[in-house]
Design a protein around this motif. Structure first.
Motif, PDB file in Angstrom:
ATOM      1  N   GLY B 117       3.930  -8.402 -10.095  1.00 37.11           N
ATOM      2  CA  GLY B 117       3.510  -8.604  -8.638  1.00 37.11           C
ATOM      3  C   GLY B 117       4.755  -8.117  -7.904  1.00 37.11           C
ATOM      4  O   GLY B 117       4.435  -7.663  -6.653  1.00 37.11           O
ATOM      5  N   GLU B 118       5.740  -7.946  -8.208  1.00 34.29           N
ATOM      6  CA  GLU B 118       6.931  -7.593  -7.493  1.00 34.29           C
ATOM      7  C   GLU B 118       7.436  -6.108  -7.416  1.00 34.29           C
ATOM      8  O   GLU B 118       7.901  -5.616  -6.664  1.00 34.29           O
ATOM      9  CB  GLU B 118       8.315  -8.287  -7.998  1.00 34.29           C
ATOM     10  CG  GLU B 118       7.854 -10.056  -8.123  1.00 34.29           C
ATOM     11  CD  GLU B 118       8.415 -10.455  -6.677  1.00 34.29           C
ATOM     12  OE1 GLU B 118       9.051 -10.005  -5.754  1.00 34.29           O
ATOM     13  OE2 GLU B 118       7.780 -11.807  -6.586  1.00 34.29           O
ATOM     14  N   LEU B 119       6.664  -5.618  -8.517  1.00 29.56           N
ATOM     15  CA  LEU B 119       7.005  -3.844  -8.818  1.00 29.56           C
ATOM     16  C   LEU B 119       5.735  -3.310  -7.848  1.00 29.56           C
ATOM     17  O   LEU B 119       4.695  -3.813  -8.006  1.00 29.56           O
ATOM     18  CB  LEU B 119       6.788  -3.543 -10.087  1.00 29.56           C
ATOM     19  CG  LEU B 119       8.136  -4.116 -11.043  1.00 29.56           C
ATOM     20  CD1 LEU B 119       7.763  -4.071 -12.581  1.00 29.56           C
ATOM     21  CD2 LEU B 119       9.342  -3.371 -10.588  1.00 29.56           C
ATOM     22  N   ASN B 120       6.084  -2.426  -7.231  1.00 27.94           N
ATOM     23  CA  ASN B 120       5.179  -1.449  -6.513  1.00 27.94           C
ATOM     24  C   ASN B 120       3.997  -0.998  -7.342  1.00 27.94           C
ATOM     25  O   ASN B 120       4.424  -0.151  -8.219  1.00 27.94           O
ATOM     26  CB  ASN B 120       6.032  -0.495  -5.681  1.00 27.94           C
ATOM     27  CG  ASN B 120       4.991   0.298  -4.504  1.00 27.94           C
ATOM     28  OD1 ASN B 120       3.888   0.514  -5.098  1.00 27.94           O
ATOM     29  ND2 ASN B 120       5.531   0.513  -3.676  1.00 27.94           N
ATOM     30  N   PRO B 121       2.691  -1.261  -7.253  1.00 33.58           N
ATOM     31  CA  PRO B 121       1.974  -0.972  -8.183  1.00 33.58           C
ATOM     32  C   PRO B 121       1.579   0.730  -8.138  1.00 33.58           C
ATOM     33  O   PRO B 121       0.983   1.042  -9.199  1.00 33.58           O
ATOM     34  CB  PRO B 121       0.605  -1.804  -7.825  1.00 33.58           C
ATOM     35  CG  PRO B 121       0.837  -1.943  -6.305  1.00 33.58           C
ATOM     36  CD  PRO B 121       2.404  -2.232  -6.152  1.00 33.58           C
ATOM     37  N   LEU B 122       1.869   1.441  -7.267  1.00 32.66           N
ATOM     38  CA  LEU B 122       1.753   2.764  -7.061  1.00 32.66           C
ATOM     39  C   LEU B 122       2.722   3.742  -7.467  1.00 32.66           C
ATOM     40  O   LEU B 122       2.548   4.854  -7.503  1.00 32.66           O
ATOM     41  CB  LEU B 122       1.051   3.290  -5.620  1.00 32.66           C
ATOM     42  CG  LEU B 122      -0.082   2.262  -4.917  1.00 32.66           C
ATOM     43  CD1 LEU B 122      -0.520   2.910  -3.817  1.00 32.66           C
ATOM     44  CD2 LEU B 122      -1.213   2.038  -6.008  1.00 32.66           C
ATOM     45  N   VAL B 123       3.937   3.073  -7.995  1.00 33.85           N
ATOM     46  CA  VAL B 123       4.909   3.924  -8.081  1.00 33.85           C
ATOM     47  C   VAL B 123       5.444   3.937  -9.604  1.00 33.85           C
ATOM     48  O   VAL B 123       5.410   2.657 -10.158  1.00 33.85           O
ATOM     49  CB  VAL B 123       6.326   3.407  -7.491  1.00 33.85           C
ATOM     50  CG1 VAL B 123       7.240   4.428  -7.688  1.00 33.85           C
ATOM     51  CG2 VAL B 123       5.885   3.663  -5.762  1.00 33.85           C
TER      52      VAL B 123
ATOM     53  N   PHE C 236       5.970  -6.899  -3.378  1.00 38.40           N
ATOM     54  CA  PHE C 236       6.752  -5.778  -3.797  1.00 38.40           C
ATOM     55  C   PHE C 236       7.365  -5.171  -2.772  1.00 38.40           C
ATOM     56  O   PHE C 236       8.374  -4.821  -2.702  1.00 38.40           O
ATOM     57  CB  PHE C 236       5.876  -4.740  -4.550  1.00 38.40           C
ATOM     58  CG  PHE C 236       4.610  -4.168  -3.655  1.00 38.40           C
ATOM     59  CD1 PHE C 236       3.396  -4.571  -3.681  1.00 38.40           C
ATOM     60  CD2 PHE C 236       5.105  -2.979  -2.752  1.00 38.40           C
ATOM     61  CE1 PHE C 236       2.396  -4.071  -2.727  1.00 38.40           C
ATOM     62  CE2 PHE C 236       3.997  -2.502  -1.991  1.00 38.40           C
ATOM     63  CZ  PHE C 236       2.818  -2.975  -1.572  1.00 38.40           C
ATOM     64  N   LEU C 249      11.989   3.673   3.369  1.00 38.51           N
ATOM     65  CA  LEU C 249      11.462   3.614   2.039  1.00 38.51           C
ATOM     66  C   LEU C 249      10.429   2.579   1.871  1.00 38.51           C
ATOM     67  O   LEU C 249       9.382   2.551   1.223  1.00 38.51           O
ATOM     68  CB  LEU C 249      12.334   3.599   0.941  1.00 38.51           C
ATOM     69  CG  LEU C 249      12.368   4.353  -0.190  1.00 38.51           C
ATOM     70  CD1 LEU C 249      12.299   5.576   0.020  1.00 38.51           C
ATOM     71  CD2 LEU C 249      13.365   4.033  -1.275  1.00 38.51           C
ATOM     72  N   HIS C 253       6.422   3.127   1.066  1.00 39.20           N
ATOM     73  CA  HIS C 253       5.533   2.646   0.081  1.00 39.20           C
ATOM     74  C   HIS C 253       4.555   1.559   0.339  1.00 39.20           C
ATOM     75  O   HIS C 253       3.418   1.518  -0.131  1.00 39.20           O
ATOM     76  CB  HIS C 253       6.642   1.673  -0.947  1.00 39.20           C
ATOM     77  CG  HIS C 253       7.551   2.657  -1.567  1.00 39.20           C
ATOM     78  ND1 HIS C 253       8.677   2.273  -2.242  1.00 39.20           N
ATOM     79  CD2 HIS C 253       7.348   4.071  -2.198  1.00 39.20           C
ATOM     80  CE1 HIS C 253       9.136   3.323  -2.980  1.00 39.20           C
ATOM     81  NE2 HIS C 253       8.471   4.374  -2.773  1.00 39.20           N
ATOM     82  N   ARG C 256       1.622   3.648   1.412  1.00 40.23           N
ATOM     83  CA  ARG C 256       0.662   4.242   0.547  1.00 40.23           C
ATOM     84  C   ARG C 256      -0.372   3.074  -0.053  1.00 40.23           C
ATOM     85  O   ARG C 256      -1.473   3.416  -0.447  1.00 40.23           O
ATOM     86  CB  ARG C 256       1.564   4.640  -0.592  1.00 40.23           C
ATOM     87  CG  ARG C 256       0.963   5.928  -1.247  1.00 40.23           C
ATOM     88  CD  ARG C 256       1.941   6.578  -2.312  1.00 40.23           C
ATOM     89  NE  ARG C 256       1.080   7.252  -3.154  1.00 40.23           N
ATOM     90  CZ  ARG C 256       1.532   7.219  -4.340  1.00 40.23           C
ATOM     91  NH1 ARG C 256       2.761   7.017  -4.562  1.00 40.23           N
ATOM     92  NH2 ARG C 256       0.688   7.796  -5.330  1.00 40.23           N
ATOM     93  N   ASN C 257       0.377   1.832  -0.309  1.00 40.33           N
ATOM     94  CA  ASN C 257      -0.635   0.916  -0.600  1.00 40.33           C
ATOM     95  C   ASN C 257      -1.682   0.390   0.277  1.00 40.33           C
ATOM     96  O   ASN C 257      -2.781   0.101   0.072  1.00 40.33           O
ATOM     97  CB  ASN C 257      -0.022  -0.432  -1.005  1.00 40.33           C
ATOM     98  CG  ASN C 257       0.990  -0.245  -2.339  1.00 40.33           C
ATOM     99  OD1 ASN C 257       0.192  -0.521  -3.296  1.00 40.33           O
ATOM    100  ND2 ASN C 257       2.122   0.022  -2.330  1.00 40.33           N
TER     101      ASN C 257
END
Lengths: 357, 339, 336
Positions: B117-123, C236, C249, C253, C256-257
């Protein structure tokens, strides 16, 4: 002890939508639970232990195999069980907050299983009062909503609801995993007290090995939908014969720097996907003892006597690698001494020293 | 023997150097029309270079609040109302956002729980790793990528080349945890905060992760604050262990002293809870737990209402965190006397 | 590869989807009380005349047969004839649908240009003055009827200031419209190089497009604001801040989400406005497809209504397909 629950060669696979493949959750599980007994079902996430529990209570339909309760076949959805068996097998979930209806008063929630059994209202009230007191809550709480209770209290309510039909078997699916250590201890103590009073049998599903050690009589270790080892809990914990059991146990961290359930066996990597089951022994890819044969054929069950059963070609080598030693019991004695405020037995030199590697 | 339990070299006791010093830290959460709720109360800890300090507490004790307050980023709407967090000769609580940005993730980094959940899901994971090197170490794209790959190898992710391009949802929990550790260790930080980093993991994976974390921390000779609910881990993983209850340190001691001769009633209860011994647990719970004394935790001991040893003075005077024997501190008027 | 497969499957489903839509709307339209024959022949018609007209119109058949005939004609590109305009519905719609499309597209473009930046600005600064304006605006735009706003704008910019041409149609009556190519007047005028026609058409477009833009910026603004706020507070984003990532940054990000939910609301509005802009069309005598369909409903003129439903259904399905492709491009969780 004559078994009240017999599970024979249970299989369960779930189709994956949009593909012709399956999640093979349970791959031939056989065990039994005796009256008044606690069987611990331990394994990591994805091992299929929860699915086993759901099949037993009739919430999930099995793909193959047989489940019998006191000799009667219950390998079918709960709705088609013989009437007199309703309420005899109950289930307690991991997340009490999710299994209780947030808009229903506690009293109503506890009462619910009785409605299906068509118990008259006058009797229901008395049973609800008895049930809530049995789990150590006051009758005033019957009027509250789940959100007004702590997580530990919610789990007590869930237990009261399961116990209200006087079941002979309760499937406990990770009942304490979501709780803090002190609340967990209270719930375990409550479950043991109920068992002592009513003689209820438990199937205790958990990944928390130390809790299983304390609550269970026997233990079954599940890996990728298979019981790789089962037997008396003291025996399996002291002298595991399956490399997976040994690896799992060695990862348990006891709260004493000098005691560890060490093993020369170290498991690498993670549990493989239950979609593409490996050929041969499921553990072969992670097992330091694996030989060519392990990758070709599934080891058959080997009976070691006294109900101790293991699926491994090399279980004798496992036994010879580590000395049998009931570190748990030794730790328990030492910790009890510490907690009683007594002096420890001097500078302890690794009482649990079982490693030769 | 699990490698991480293998005779952890104790940190240099005589060294006066301090990696991180927290003094009289106080974090409060505003309450609508009422006194603010104190999540961290006048807390002091110091951690030496190379040391792993374990912090044990139950949910709501203020563990995560403390972890985030050290980085001057308390969970909203909490506010740091007093205290000092000294690192490298400066007080982090007095730095500007821009100055903090340069310290966070580079000199002090954090390993978080529930990493998926902490990592950006789109990157892609590799890009997230590389951007740390780009931002903090001024690396160009190419060498940042190379560093990221190296880091994934260091945390023993199988097939790292392929994982670089993976998105967080394609990783298992254990793998995502390794990625978060890789991010935390990327810039060889001098201080690492691990906040319940292994809680969602299976035991065999937890063992691997702990071993890895210990190995990398020792290699970089960083110091670490290791926060957990599981008292068992600290017995094998930490040099010193502290118990936190309602935002206060109740007991803190070197590992051996802590586990072989615990003194605080709450520590005793936590240990008894692990044993599932009803008698012992009852001995460390007040006889009538349902009657809760309404203690003002500002002046009295925060543990009074759960303590079997509580007396009048516990409600009126807060005990100090006092040193009982060398390095073993207990906050209690009536601790267990040993020797 | 996956994406082509996906599009193929979507296109395959379009035919049954359209069939379903046509069936439902056919039944609905037929259940509207009113007899076109009575309306066509007037109050003095004899029962015989009405019956013979029924035969001529095919209204004497049972409902399933009527539907079957309609489908058969449909397969040959015959959408029926409107008795009001006495022209084939297909011709009418080809003329009118682009008018609505032109208006709605420009209106929505304006709405996006107003709503997205305002929403973002207020998400960055939750307690700032811009957020205050945005909240007020979101509330106002949600509660104002569009035709009322249209009348106010006409009063200010036409009646008082005389900045725009009269709200009567799409182009000045004195100007010869450019030869139809796309049906969109401004584009056709540009294609023909007819600047005078372009200026007139654009002038007529200003007020109705502005009306739609101002009203529909409200939901876009709210959606942008709330999803951006949510993303900036998400685990995130917080983790990126904990890692010492610079603000720009983190914002990029988060943006984009947040994008998928903004794209969703825009696409929903797009599909809705094809019919939903009808009041604005009426106020400005736009002569668009929505107006055409409403006239059909009021006068028991079935075929224009059915034709309109079919056209807007195809359009909506097309818009949703484009949206799915955008999701595909943004979110790896969908494309993998």
């Amino acid at each position: 002890m004559s078994p009240i629950l017999e599970v024979e060669d249970l299989y369960k696979r779930f189709p994956i939508s949009g593909s012709r493949r399956y999640v093979q959750a349970i791959n031939g599980v056989t065990f039994s639970v005796g009256a008044g007994e606690t069987l611990g079902l331990v394994g990591e996430s994805g091992s299929g232990k929860t699915t086993v529990g759901r099949c037993i209570v009739g919430l999930t339909e099995l793909s193959a195999g047989r489940i019998r309760f006191k000799g009667e076949d219950i390998s079918k959805p709960r709705a088609r069980w013989p009437r007199h068996l309703l309420g005899k097998i109950q289930l307690v979930f991991q997340e009490p907050g999710e299994s209780l209806d947030p808009r229903m008063r506690i009293g109503r929630s506890i009462e619910e299983p009785l409605l299906a059994l068509k118990v008259p209202p006058s009797e229901r009230r008395a049973l609800v009062a008895e049930a809530i007191e049995r789990v150590g809550l006051s009758r005033e709480m019957l009027e509250l909503y789940p959100a007004e209770l702590s997580a530990g209290q919610q789990q007590r309510v869930a237990i009261a609801r399961a116990m209200i039909t006087s079941p002979e078997l309760v499937v406990l699916d990770e009942p304490t995993s979501a709780l803090d250590p002190t609340a967990r201890a209270e719930i375990i103590a409550l479950l043991m007290k109920i068992q002592a009073e009513l003689g209820t049998a438990y199937l205790f599903i958990s990944h928390d090995l130390s809790t299983v050690r304390f609550i269970s009589h026997r233990v079954a270790v599940v890996y990728l939908g298979m019981i790789v080892e089962q037997g008396d809990v003291g025996e399996v914990f002291a002298a595991p014969r399956h490399p997976y059991s040994a690896g799992l146990l060695s990862a348990v961290l006891l709260p004493h720097p000098h005691f560890s359930l060490e093993s020369s066996i170290r498991l690498e990597g993670e549990i493989p996907s239950p979609i593409n089951l490996p050929q041969g022994c499921f553990l072969a890819s992670r097992c330091p003892l694996a030989i060519a044969r392990c990758r070709q054929e599934m080891p058959p069950p080997d009976n070691l006597g006294g109900g101790h059963m293991v699926h491994c070609f090399r279980h004798r080598d496992v036994a010879s690698m580590d000395h049998a030693s009931d570190t748990f019991a030794e730790f328990q004695r030492e910790a009890e001494r510490i907690l009683a405020g007594q002096k420890t037995a001097g500078p302890v030199c690794n009482l649990g020293g079982t490693s030769n590697g | 023997m699990p490698a991480f339990a293998q005779s952890i070299g104790l940190p240099p006791q005589n060294s006066a150097a301090v990696a991180l010093l927290v003094e009289r830290l106080r974090v409060e959460f505003p309450v609508l029309r009422g006194k603010p709720k104190v999540a961290i109360r006048d807390l002091d800890i110091s951690i030496r270079p190379g040391e792993i300090l374990g912090l044990v507490g139950e949910s709501g004790a203020g563990k995560t609040t403390l972890a985030r307050a050290i980085l001057n980023l308390p969970p909203a709407p909490g506010r740091i109302t007093a205290g000092v967090v000294q690192f490298d000769g400066v007080d982090l609580l007095r730095l500007s956002e821009g100055e903090l940005q340069r310290i966070r993730g580079r000199d002090i980094s954090m390993v978080v729980p529930n990493p998926r959940g902490e990592l950006n899901p789109l990157v892609p994971v590799g890009v997230q790793l590389a951007s740390i090197a780009q931002v903090h170490l001024d690396k160009d794209r190419h060498s940042a990528r190379a560093m990221a790959l190296e880091m994934l190898q260091a945390v023993q992710i199988p097939d790292p080349e392929r994982r670089m391009r993976a998105y967080p949802h394609e990783l298992s929990g254990g793998m995502a945890q390794r990625v978060v550790i890789a991010i935390a260790l990327m810039c060889s930080p001098r201080f690492i905060i691990s906040d319940d980093a292994t809680s969602g993991l299976d035991v065999t994976v937890q063992a691997q992760i702990l071993e890895l974390l210990r190995h990398l921390v020792r290699k970089q000779s960083s110091a670490m604050l290791f926060i957990t609910r599981d008292i068992g881990i600290t017995a094998h993983f930490c040099d010193r262990v502290a118990v936190i209850y309602r935002g206060e340190i109740m007991e803190i001691a070197p590992r051996e002293s802590f586990f072989l001769a615990p003194r605080h009633p709450y520590t005793m209860l936590l240990l008894a809870a692990f044993l599932h011994n009803p008698q012992l647990r009852r001995a460390w719970t007040p006889p009538d737990a349902s009657v809760r004394a309404n203690v003002d935790t500002e002046i009295g001991c925060a543990y009074t209402d759960r303590c079997p040893r509580a007396r009048k003075i516990c409600q009126t005077t807060k005990p100090l965190l006092a040193e009982r024997i060398s390095g073993h501190f207990v906050r209690c008027h009536f601790p267990l006397e040993r020797e | 590869m996956r994406i082509i497969l996906y599009i193929g499957r979507r296109l395959l489903f379009i035919v049954p989807q359209l069939l379903g839509i046509v069936l439902v709307s056919f039944l609905l339209v037929k259940s509207i009380p009113g007899d076109p024959a009575v309306l066509m022949l007037g109050p003095t018609a004899t029962p015989d005349a009405i019956a013979s007209l029924h035969r001529k119109l095919g209204l004497d058949h049972s409902l399933p047969v009527q539907f079957w005939i309609y489908l058969k004609n449909l397969a040959h590109g015959d959408l029926g004839t409107s008795w009001q305009t006495t022209r084939p519905v297909l011709e009418d719609l080809i003329q009118r649908f682009p008018a609505t499309l032109e208006l709605v597209s420009l209106g929505l473009l304006l709405a996006v240009l107003i709503g997205v930046p305002l929403g973002l600005a207020s998400a960055f600064n939750e307690r700032g003055w811009l957020a205050g304006i945005a909240n007020f605006y979101g509330l106002g735009a949600g509660s104002l009827p569009d035709f009322w706003l249209a009348l106010v704008l006409i009063f200010i910019f036409y009646t008082t200031l005389q900045w725009v041409p009269a709200p009567l149609g799409r182009i000045d009556l004195t100007i010869v419209p450019p030869p139809p190519v796309t049906g969109v007047l401004t584009v056709d005028a540009l294609l023909a190089g007819d600047w005078q026609a372009f200026r007139s058409a654009a002038g007529h477009l200003v007020l109705p497009a502005l009306t739609l833009g101002l009203i529909n910026a409200g939901p876009i603004l709210k959606m942008t604001q709330s999803s951006m706020e949510k993303m900036l507070q998400s685990d995130f984003s917080r983790y990126e801040v904990l890692c010492g990532m610079p603000r720009r940054l983190v914002v990029r990000h988060a943006l984009r989400n947040a994008l998928p939910s903004v794209v969703t609301i825009i696409s929903v509005l797009y599909g809705f406005l094809i019919g939903g802009a009808v009041l604005v069309e009426i106020v400005f005598s736009w002569g668009g497809a929505g107006q055409y369909a409403v006239q059909g409903v009021l006068n028991s003129d079935f075929y224009p209504v059915l034709g309109f439903v079919l056209f807007s259904a195809i359009f909506s399905l097309f818009v949703y397909l484009v949206v799915d492709l955008i999701y595909f491009a943004i979110d790896p969780r969908i494309s993998h």
